[in-house]
Design an enzyme around this catalytic site. Sequence first.
Site, PDB file in Angstrom:
ATOM      1  NE  ARG A  32     -11.550  16.869  -5.819  1.00 18.43           N
ATOM      2  CZ  ARG A  32     -11.734  18.179  -5.898  1.00 18.43           C
ATOM      3  NH1 ARG A  32     -10.880  18.938  -6.548  1.00 18.43           N
ATOM      4  NH2 ARG A  32     -12.768  18.746  -5.329  1.00 18.43           N
ATOM      5  CE1 TYR A  88      -1.125  -6.581  -2.770  1.00 14.63           C
ATOM      6  CE2 TYR A  88      -1.597  -4.443  -1.796  1.00 14.63           C
ATOM      7  CZ  TYR A  88      -0.958  -5.215  -2.752  1.00 14.63           C
ATOM      8  OH  TYR A  88      -0.156  -4.614  -3.679  1.00 14.63           O
ATOM      9  CG  ASP A 139      -9.283  -7.278  -1.857  1.00 22.42           C
ATOM     10  OD1 ASP A 139      -9.506  -7.628  -3.030  1.00 22.42           O
ATOM     11  OD2 ASP A 139      -8.261  -6.666  -1.511  1.00 22.42           O
ATOM     12  CE  LYS A 174      -2.511  -6.411  -8.038  1.00 25.68           C
ATOM     13  NZ  LYS A 174      -2.989  -6.572  -6.691  1.00 25.68           N
TER      14      LYS A 174
HETATM   15  C1  LIG Z   1      -2.976  -5.695  -5.599  1.00 24.10           C
HETATM   16  C2  LIG Z   1      -3.967  -5.879  -4.518  1.00 24.10           C
HETATM   17  C3  LIG Z   1      -4.447  -4.783  -3.784  1.00 24.10           C
HETATM   18  C4  LIG Z   1      -3.926  -3.378  -4.009  1.00 24.10           C
HETATM   19  O1  LIG Z   1      -4.262  -2.901  -5.264  1.00 24.10           O
HETATM   20  P1  LIG Z   1      -3.419  -1.768  -6.031  1.00 24.10           P
HETATM   21  O2  LIG Z   1      -4.199  -1.572  -7.276  1.00 24.10           O
HETATM   22  O3  LIG Z   1      -2.039  -2.282  -6.244  1.00 24.10           O
HETATM   23  O4  LIG Z   1      -3.417  -0.554  -5.150  1.00 24.10           O
HETATM   24  C5  LIG Z   1      -5.407  -5.026  -2.822  1.00 24.10           C
HETATM   25  N1  LIG Z   1      -5.872  -6.260  -2.586  1.00 24.10           N
HETATM   26  C6  LIG Z   1      -5.429  -7.334  -3.259  1.00 24.10           C
HETATM   27  C7  LIG Z   1      -5.983  -8.680  -2.966  1.00 24.10           C
HETATM   28  C8  LIG Z   1      -4.456  -7.177  -4.248  1.00 24.10           C
HETATM   29  O5  LIG Z   1      -4.010  -8.252  -4.894  1.00 24.10           O
END
Ligand SMILES: *Cc1c(COP(=O)(O)O)cnc(C)c1O
Length: 387
Positions: free
Chosen positions: A52, A105, A176, A201
């Site tokens: 962890r 998001y 992000d 992604k």
């Molecule tokens: C998908 C996404 C998230 C969240 O990510 P998860 O892995 O689904 O928790 C945050 N920011 C953006 C721009 C995203 O496309």
Amino acid sequence: MEKHVQTITIHGGKEDYRPVKSLHPPIYQTVSFEQRGEALITHRDTELKYSREENPTVMLLEKKIALLEEGEDALCFASGMSAISSTLIHFLGKGDKILVPYESYGTTQKLIKRLAEKFGIEPIFVFPDTEEVLKHLDKGVKLVFLETITNPTLKVFDVPRIAEACKEVGATFVVDNTFATPVLYKPLRDGASVVVHSLTKYMVGHADAVGGAVVADLETTKELWDWRNNLGGILAPFEAFLIDRGLKTLELRMRRHCENALKVARYLRNHPKVEEVLYPSLPESPYHDLAKKLFKDYCAGGVLSFKIKGGRNEVIKFLQNLKMIFTSPSFGAPETIASYPVVSAAKQIPPEIREKLGITENLVRLAVGLENAEDIIADLDQALAKI
Ligand SMILES: *Cc1c(COP(=O)(O)O)cnc(C)c1O
């Protein structure tokens, strides 16, 4: 790239922790590590003892992500949201103001609203535009959180300008970078304080693992390390292995996503049933110059959106007639994926704001995959013909 000194080690019995130079490092699918009075000290000066806290498979991925984003260190989390929530909890306290565009998001926005209600942080939601961000940015703002490229209308922020303004007022600037990936853009180079990722992604690239990451300076990652340990959001070793494997082809995949997206964008913008294509790499895009300035080879990634002439009925008919293209949320998979933002990602944005953002009833988001561009276009063509 650094050699994997500690990670290329396999268990050959209790007395035998022998370094073996396998081409790929092993998956440390284990909860704990032996403590013999001289525990293995990790590159963070922590003892390797419990998964962890740290795990060598995860640490290897973290080193790679830190190198890719040119940050001092990176921490991986069980999801993008785990990375984002831990970051916000680390930086923000009662009464702190966070500036965030309302095309962010959806779950990030929900999280910020819930943190506001429960812990008294103060969000300032602004129109997703560089000038708007700069207008609202003053000494009272503790943190600015935005995405390099917005979803689903593909607006691009002038990250270097916002970074400079954040420095002037002493605000932490969190970017992000999920949409752009470090292949196309490295926000830390341009003055961002922290980069967060959904590894789910493009980074994993095969839509087979959920994960997240935070890249920052050592002081931040050290404190965030404690939060990750306390909140319990570390990435699992097997997912780390999958994401590490995906990263090996990130650059190749991004190049192909970009080439395909541009071909599809050019096809769509000439189609009589298409009203408008939103893709920053197109010369008519209001974000073209910025994309040229910021992104490698002017490429704005693999996601584009377009407006079909008509409304909800035409969009649904189009989506139902797609044969090869998958209809689903998410992006960053090898397969092309179409989604309908007004009923998915942007559902929780109030309709009047949605309209202002350009998220209209006739908007389709297309995450262009790695297939032959001709096949993607042929599928779009036959589905558009049936409207
Ligand atoms: C998908 C996404 C998230 C969240 O990510 P998860 O892995 O689904 O928790 C945050 N920011 C953006 C721009 C995203 O496309």
